[in-house]
Every structure is written in C-alpha cells, then in structure tokens.
Write an enzyme that holds these catalytic residues in place. Sequence first.
Site, PDB file in Angstrom:
ATOM      1  N   LYS A  97       0.882  -1.168   0.000  1.00 29.76           N
ATOM      2  CA  LYS A  97       0.000   0.000   0.000  1.00 29.76           C
ATOM      3  C   LYS A  97       0.919   1.217   0.000  1.00 29.76           C
ATOM      4  O   LYS A  97       1.701   1.421   0.944  1.00 29.76           O
ATOM      5  CB  LYS A  97      -0.903   0.010   1.232  1.00 29.76           C
ATOM      6  CG  LYS A  97      -1.785   1.257   1.263  1.00 29.76           C
ATOM      7  CD  LYS A  97      -2.562   1.384   2.552  1.00 29.76           C
ATOM      8  CE  LYS A  97      -2.867   2.852   2.804  1.00 29.76           C
ATOM      9  NZ  LYS A  97      -3.408   3.097   4.135  1.00 29.76           N
ATOM     10  N   ALA A 184      -9.553   5.158   4.633  1.00 30.56           N
ATOM     11  CA  ALA A 184      -9.439   6.324   5.518  1.00 30.56           C
ATOM     12  C   ALA A 184     -10.728   7.103   5.692  1.00 30.56           C
ATOM     13  O   ALA A 184     -11.450   7.370   4.734  1.00 30.56           O
ATOM     14  CB  ALA A 184      -8.350   7.279   5.067  1.00 30.56           C
ATOM     15  N   ASN A 206      -9.236   1.308   9.917  1.00 29.28           N
ATOM     16  CA  ASN A 206      -8.299   1.103  11.018  1.00 29.28           C
ATOM     17  C   ASN A 206      -8.789   1.818  12.281  1.00 29.28           C
ATOM     18  O   ASN A 206      -9.264   1.198  13.220  1.00 29.28           O
ATOM     19  CB  ASN A 206      -6.897   1.578  10.626  1.00 29.28           C
ATOM     20  CG  ASN A 206      -5.857   1.279  11.702  1.00 29.28           C
ATOM     21  OD1 ASN A 206      -6.174   0.844  12.801  1.00 29.28           O
ATOM     22  ND2 ASN A 206      -4.612   1.500  11.402  1.00 29.28           N
TER      23      ASN A 206
END
Lengths: 260, 370
Positions: A97, A184, A206
């Site tokens: 990534k 995100a 995350n």
Amino acid sequence: MEDVLEIAGKKINNRLFIGTGKFSSYQIMKKALEEAKAELATVALRRVDESSKTENIMDYIPQNCSVMINTSGARDAQEAVRIARLAEAAGAGNWIKIEVIRDNKYLLPDNIETLKVVEILAKEGFITFPYMSPDLSVARRMVDAGASAVMPLGSPIGSNRGVKTRELIEIMVNEIKLPVIVDAGLGRPSEACECMELGCAAVLVNTAIAVAQNPPEMAQAFAQAVYAGRLAYLSGIPAAGKFASPSSPLTGFLREAKKS
Amino acid sequence: MSFYDNYCQNKNFDLEGNFNSVSSASIQNILLQDNLNIAQFVALLSGEAQNYLESMAQRAQEITKRNFGNVIELYTPMYLSNYCDNSCLYCGFNLNNDIKRRTLTLEEVEKEAQFISSLGLKHLLILTGESRLKSPVSYIQECVKLLKKYFPSLAIEVYPLTEDEYTQLVAQGVDGLTIYQETYDEQLYAKMHIGGPKQDYRFRLDAPERGARARMRNISIGALLGLGDWRKEVFFLGLHAKYLQDNFPDVEIGISVPRIQPQVSDFKPICQVSDKNIVQIILALRIFLPRLGITISTRENPQFRENLLSLGITRMSAGSITSVGGHTLGEADQEKAPQFEIQDKRSVSQIKAVLERKGYQPVFKDWLYL
C-alpha cells in the site's frame, strides 16, 4: 452466489481490509482480525521489529490473513520505494500500500509522488495499492502506470467523518476498471456499507475499529456492514425515485387529446 | 522570515485583556470547534478555562485517540558528555558548577548502546552539554555512526547547529531534533543565560527551522517551565509549534513541557507551575494542535505521568538516566551529578507493564533507516 475479489491471482472473499495501527495491544488487534475474519491486513514497515526483545507485530497476524505492507512515514517517492524494497527483502511480500504523506497536519496523501512510486514499483513486479486523494485523472494515470487497485480516501485519516468524497468516489467507481477501495475516514459501519453500495470493491478501516470500546466486536460489525453493502450492490439497488408520480400529470393532456 | 518575526509581532499581545474577555460560554463553544484560532487557544490558557478542565480533558482524549490511537512511543536518553561552555542559572551542567565532567569514549558509548538496546528500546535521544570543544560535531557524528547499529531511530539534543551541520547528521542517520528555547521572553532569556554561546537567543530560536530545512523528520521544542510566566511561555510555545507545522508540513512537530527540577545549584523556580497548570497546558496544546506530538519525561513523578497519559501524551521516556555513562560505568567512573533529578526511576519493563495495564500499546520501534 460466489463473489470473490481477485487481485493479482489472489482470491479475497472478505472485502473488509483492516489497518493494524492504533490498537491498545497486539492481542486485541489479533482478536479484531480474527473476529472480522479478515483476509488482508496492512502493516507499517516502520513498526515491524524482527529483532524485538518484546513483541513483533507480524507474530500477531492470524494465519489466514495476508499482509500488505504500507509505506507509512514516506515523505517522497524515493523513501516509499526504499520502504517497499526493504519490505520485500525482509520477506514481507510484494503487496504494497503506497502511502506518501508530506502533510502532517491532515495526513493527506501527495498524489504526484504516489504516482511516481507506482510507476517504479509496478515495473519491478510489486502489487501496488496507491492511497490517494480521489481524483479521476490521477487514478487513470495510476492504472496506466500498472497499479493493481486504487485507494481513494473517504475523508482524512483518523477523522471518522465518513464518505465526504462520495461524489468523486462514485465517479471513480464508474470510470476506473480496477478495484476502487475506500481507505481512511470511515467512522462507522454504515459508512463502510455506503461505500460498498456504491460499488467499491472493498474498504480499509483502522481507526474506527482500533479505538472503539470493543475493537473485536466493532471489527465484526464492520465486516457485516461491508457484506451487507456488497450484497445490496450485487442485488441491484433500485434507483431512488427523484420525481413524484403526480395524480394529475403535467402531460395528461396528450392522452386526453388522443381520446377525442 | 523566521519565527522570530512572529515572536516580535506578538511580543506585546494582550494576554491579560484576552483572558479577561473569556466567558464560560466561549470555552464551551471552543470545545465544539475543530480548527482553533489563536484567540481560542489563548482562551484555553485562561483562568476561566481552569473551571473546564474535565470537559477539556474529554475533548483532548477524543482528539488524541483519533489521531494517534491507543499507543505511546517510548524512547530513552543517552548522555554523551556533560561539558558545557555556558552558564545558565538553572542548569546542573552550568560551567561554574563544580561537578565531575566527562565525555564518553566511543568504547563507552558502545557499551551504553548495548545495554540500552538490551532493554528493547529502539528510539534513542543522544544528549551533550553545550560544548563545541569537548563534544564537537565530528564526535557526535562518530557516535551516530556507531549507534545506528543498535537503534533504528536517533534524535539529538545538543547545542544549536548550523543548517549544514544538521544536514550532515541527517545524512548519517539522525532523524530527530530536540531543542528547547527554555524561555521565549527575550529579556528574561538574557538574564538566565549570563555567559557562553547560548546567550544568542536568535540562533537558538531559529534552530528548529534550520533542522527542518535539513530534512529532520521529527522536531521537538519546549519551554523550561518555572522561568517566565507559564501562560506567556505556553502561548509562544503554541505559536512556535504552529509556525513550524504551517511552514514545514512534512516534519512531525512535538513539544515538551519540562518543569524545573532540583539539580546541583540552588536555583529555585521563579514562577510556580502546579500539576493543575501542567494539565491545563497539555490539554490546551492538544486541542489547539491535534496532530502535535506531546512528550512527558521522567522529570515528572510516576503517578502524575500515569494520570497525564490519557490527556494527550504521545511519547514518554523510560529507563532514563541523566548522568553521563549512567547505565554501564562503575560508580567510581560515573560523575554523580545529573543534569536534573529524575522522578520516575522505574525500569523499561515496569513502564511497559503500566502502559499495558492502562490500555496503551507501548511502541518501541516506529522508524527504520532508509
């Protein structure tokens, strides 16, 4: 119905990818990955510590979960390329990534540097996942440069603001032939579901999981939301009606005229 | 352009006037905002804001969790030398202090490195007294070359260097710079630093900018609390951190708020800074600058450090010894006088256990040489 995301020959059933930063412990991170039945987790090479006297994050990734190294900390293309090469040399695989951030205030990616990294790494055989601000033109260039997927942000990292870039992501989903993976900013499962309903191939979460009161349960909730959104997308979501069906239609006179 | 211009513009900022205009409603409103302006930051430093420490703490914790997660980065200092060319009234290394001085040989540095890395620590902050003669840049470079073998991240806290010197150190593998202005008040600065090259206020103030131009990854600044009025010092510290964030967006900016601790001389703090004040300072800075790194050192006592954890701290030192060669030199070889007395003498494994108990992942390694 079999629904598999295939990237570079790897078949992925679970379209929730999970980032491994910010957890209160590796044990809890592992439990979250397990509860979500995650098949792909991103790990920052900067945090990997093979020589650790204490603990190495890699020991806490469940067996059936693959690792994609991220280039977190890279400030330009050169640093990201070096991190990717170090990761491969260390045996962490060649799924990368790409994250190039020159902005510590908002942690927004630098699309230009990121594109340069894709150009270099894809030629070297890396499977690249560029993290980017949603931009159709740059995404097209990423495709041309050999990216394996594109990862537009929903909103700034860690902001939990959801899919603020929805319009741009929708356009990318329509126009880009590669998997579009929202990465995100997703703060709650419904937002992950929203991305999947739009036709995104996967999402990466995350912060929302890691800092939840109960990360393993939140991971599970996200996994179910992602599944629900995907299923809805595949089932063909009826377009939301934009106009009312009036009882006295404006063009009724045309039919009236016919009668006479 | 440098922060000095910014300082001069704000030197006569009417802090008192601003504090007096702060109301309970304005504090509550600020706590709902995302991007605070300077006046709002000032309001959080006011006396009125003291009545809202709990609400500020809730907000600060939420911001910290989102931005940094449930993790605390650990580092430890290594003192290479305590020779100093300065006479700073508050410092144990003051050249007029009659203490045993030494500079570690490279063999001794390696021994310390082996010991510290055996504790699992990966982030090292190397310090010297401020003597270009006894700990020249060439010596620091030799140490860095050696220490790189043991530590994936090295930061320096030494006398201010030129941009070229910082560039050389970055090329050798240094990624962090810590340099405290001690006091932002230029007149007080002159009174506190009565001899030596450290008298050059401006050269020190501009050091973080030179470091940033030299491509340091992390830059940590601070004011030594107890010298000037803390509200004024923290006001400038916040402005300085913001200035650096605005002008060097690819550098991680951090701050520290050390309080004067007893050391060799009998210097007493000019201004008192209570625990409550420290809490307000950390909360105000966190809410003003959400992505700011905040370090709490072993100058503070264990219990206070633990209580501060959930208020916005991102880094803490562990297993610190503030005397030269303190980890491995025998008693006889060790100079007894540290730069300051540490309060938290717990071992690295004890700190690790505390963090885990409090729900924080201790991060030992967060960088790698490229």
